[in-house]
Motif scaffolding. Sequence first.
Motif, PDB file in Angstrom:
ATOM      1  N   HIS A 282     -22.800 -18.356  18.411  1.00 50.49           N
ATOM      2  CA  HIS A 282     -23.488 -17.119  18.040  1.00 50.49           C
ATOM      3  C   HIS A 282     -24.111 -16.440  19.256  1.00 50.49           C
ATOM      4  O   HIS A 282     -24.990 -15.592  19.114  1.00 50.49           O
ATOM      5  N   ASP A 284     -23.899 -14.633  23.404  1.00 52.13           N
ATOM      6  CA  ASP A 284     -23.177 -13.591  24.136  1.00 52.13           C
ATOM      7  C   ASP A 284     -22.254 -14.242  25.164  1.00 52.13           C
ATOM      8  O   ASP A 284     -22.239 -15.454  25.344  1.00 52.13           O
ATOM      9  N   GLN A 304     -14.610 -12.645  23.546  1.00 50.49           N
ATOM     10  CA  GLN A 304     -14.775 -12.836  22.108  1.00 50.49           C
ATOM     11  C   GLN A 304     -16.139 -12.312  21.679  1.00 50.49           C
ATOM     12  O   GLN A 304     -17.125 -12.449  22.414  1.00 50.49           O
ATOM     13  N   ALA A 305     -16.181 -11.763  20.465  1.00 48.70           N
ATOM     14  CA  ALA A 305     -17.451 -11.319  19.914  1.00 48.70           C
ATOM     15  C   ALA A 305     -18.237 -12.518  19.399  1.00 48.70           C
ATOM     16  O   ALA A 305     -17.712 -13.638  19.314  1.00 48.70           O
ATOM     17  N   LYS A 306     -19.512 -12.309  19.070  1.00 49.18           N
ATOM     18  CA  LYS A 306     -20.283 -13.356  18.445  1.00 49.18           C
ATOM     19  C   LYS A 306     -19.587 -13.791  17.159  1.00 49.18           C
ATOM     20  O   LYS A 306     -19.046 -12.958  16.412  1.00 49.18           O
ATOM     21  N   GLU A 307     -19.593 -15.085  16.913  1.00 45.20           N
ATOM     22  CA  GLU A 307     -18.933 -15.602  15.719  1.00 45.20           C
ATOM     23  C   GLU A 307     -19.693 -15.178  14.477  1.00 45.20           C
ATOM     24  O   GLU A 307     -20.930 -15.245  14.434  1.00 45.20           O
ATOM     25  N   LEU A 308     -18.976 -14.742  13.449  1.00 48.54           N
ATOM     26  CA  LEU A 308     -19.591 -14.341  12.200  1.00 48.54           C
ATOM     27  C   LEU A 308     -20.125 -15.560  11.458  1.00 48.54           C
ATOM     28  O   LEU A 308     -19.763 -16.699  11.753  1.00 48.54           O
ATOM     29  N   ASP A 321     -12.287 -14.221  17.923  1.00 50.48           N
ATOM     30  CA  ASP A 321     -13.321 -13.644  17.070  1.00 50.48           C
ATOM     31  C   ASP A 321     -13.572 -12.199  17.471  1.00 50.48           C
ATOM     32  O   ASP A 321     -13.741 -11.878  18.653  1.00 50.48           O
ATOM     33  N   ALA A 322     -13.571 -11.317  16.472  1.00 45.55           N
ATOM     34  CA  ALA A 322     -13.849  -9.904  16.699  1.00 45.55           C
ATOM     35  C   ALA A 322     -15.150  -9.545  15.987  1.00 45.55           C
ATOM     36  O   ALA A 322     -15.740 -10.367  15.281  1.00 45.55           O
ATOM     37  N   ALA A 323     -15.592  -8.290  16.162  1.00 45.53           N
ATOM     38  CA  ALA A 323     -16.853  -7.872  15.554  1.00 45.53           C
ATOM     39  C   ALA A 323     -16.797  -7.952  14.040  1.00 45.53           C
ATOM     40  O   ALA A 323     -17.827  -8.180  13.383  1.00 45.53           O
ATOM     41  N   SER A 324     -15.616  -7.781  13.462  1.00 44.67           N
ATOM     42  CA  SER A 324     -15.463  -7.906  12.009  1.00 44.67           C
ATOM     43  C   SER A 324     -14.162  -8.648  11.739  1.00 44.67           C
ATOM     44  O   SER A 324     -13.080  -8.066  11.786  1.00 44.67           O
ATOM     45  N   HIS A 339      -5.625  -6.547  13.784  1.00 37.99           N
ATOM     46  CA  HIS A 339      -6.913  -7.051  13.332  1.00 37.99           C
ATOM     47  C   HIS A 339      -6.829  -7.446  11.858  1.00 37.99           C
ATOM     48  O   HIS A 339      -6.108  -6.833  11.076  1.00 37.99           O
TER      49      HIS A 339
END
Length: 450
Positions: A282, A284, A304-308, A321-324, A339
């Motif tokens: 989670h 940066d 990679q974005a923060k993990e959901l 991992d992407a933003a959504s 995506h």
Amino acid sequence: MALIELDLTAQPGPVPPSIPPARRYRTSGLVLAVALVFVLGGAGGPDTLGWRFLGTIASPPIPESPFQLDGDRVYTAGGLGDHRTVSAWSLAKPPAKLWSVAVPAREIGPDQVAYGDVRAATVGDVVLITDGPETTAVDARTGAARWHTAIGVHPLTGGRVGLVQDPKFRAGTEYNQAGGAPGDLYFSATGVPHDQPPVTTEFRGVDLRTGATAWTASAPGSVVYFDHPSGVVVLASDRLTLLSSTTGAVRRAIALPTLAGQQPQSGRLIGDLVLVSYGSEHGDARSLVAYSVRTFQQLWRVPQAKELVDPGVCAGLVCADAASGVSVLDPATGHTLWHAPGLDLVRVGADVLEQDTGTSDAVRVVDPANGDDELWLKGWSSDITAADGSPLLLRRTDDTRVSMFALVEDDPVALRPLGATHGVVSDCATDSSFVVCRGTGVLQVFSYRG
């Protein structure tokens, strides 16, 4: 025996746990356990399909010990008290018992035993029977006992050698289960939890015919390993190593860099790629780096974005991992292909199955190159345990609670009905020829490929 030490002076540091911390188990993890069974298979030719009922197999209704479909056999487990009985059945018409063998039950405390998760699998000329961390090997033809160990043995490619992963912990780090303090947990080879990572991890290659130790190796800290046709790939916080499956000798090793002050946190194997994730789940500055198993050369690196909170599953595909949701990547270059927000993805042969996150509800089949629709699957479920090399079978339940099955064909993609069960069933398993489902006190056995 050759002892290979992999830089024992290195500091363990933050590393990928040999068994994920207990708090990280989520619904998506449960979905992954179901989804991963589809990863290695592809649909075969449908020209010889034909649904046929072969008969039933007596099976106690014990959900903690599901049956296993293994080639032309089914293994069942039953029994109470200090022993379990595992039976092998041939999938003839009708199915016939080959043998039964008693194995010791797993102890969980003084005068207590648990019905763990008893499983059996054929590996060469032995059958490995596991109950929790324990392993019993019996003769595949007769069921006669070969050897037993209190530690889990995982067969490697080739079927001759199994691997034991045995983390070693500092004294005083055993987790106080009565206290229940939060935090990451790390487990010993026998399932004992610890609240600090291991100092070192020992590997042992085991001859599956005799149970004798064939080789040993070790690595500092907590590590993860991957079975590959070229050997055992070991990922630690500071290096990547390839060991020979048969001798334990180091075939290849490289030091792994730190990226933006981060060490590797986890990894996975997809085909001939080792995908190494940097950065906390989670945090940066997360990135995904691909290495070739064949050469250990770095092929590409992507952010990679923060993990959901519940990122879903991506099985058999290269994803970041992407933003959504997730981005599906080109394995050769790391470039984003498409995506997939909010869905689980499972590679099946030449296509990709999308299903609702946290469920087994199938949504559609899509093209892996661009995510375009190929087949909508509303009303169908992918909750069938499938063996490696199996095509994708789906099922749905009608108003009478009878389960109907269909095969996803490829080139062109289409849904081909197969047949139905005899009344109500629960969990089902399939391979390239058979379907087995649990009914009331029996297993129903069907063949679908002539």
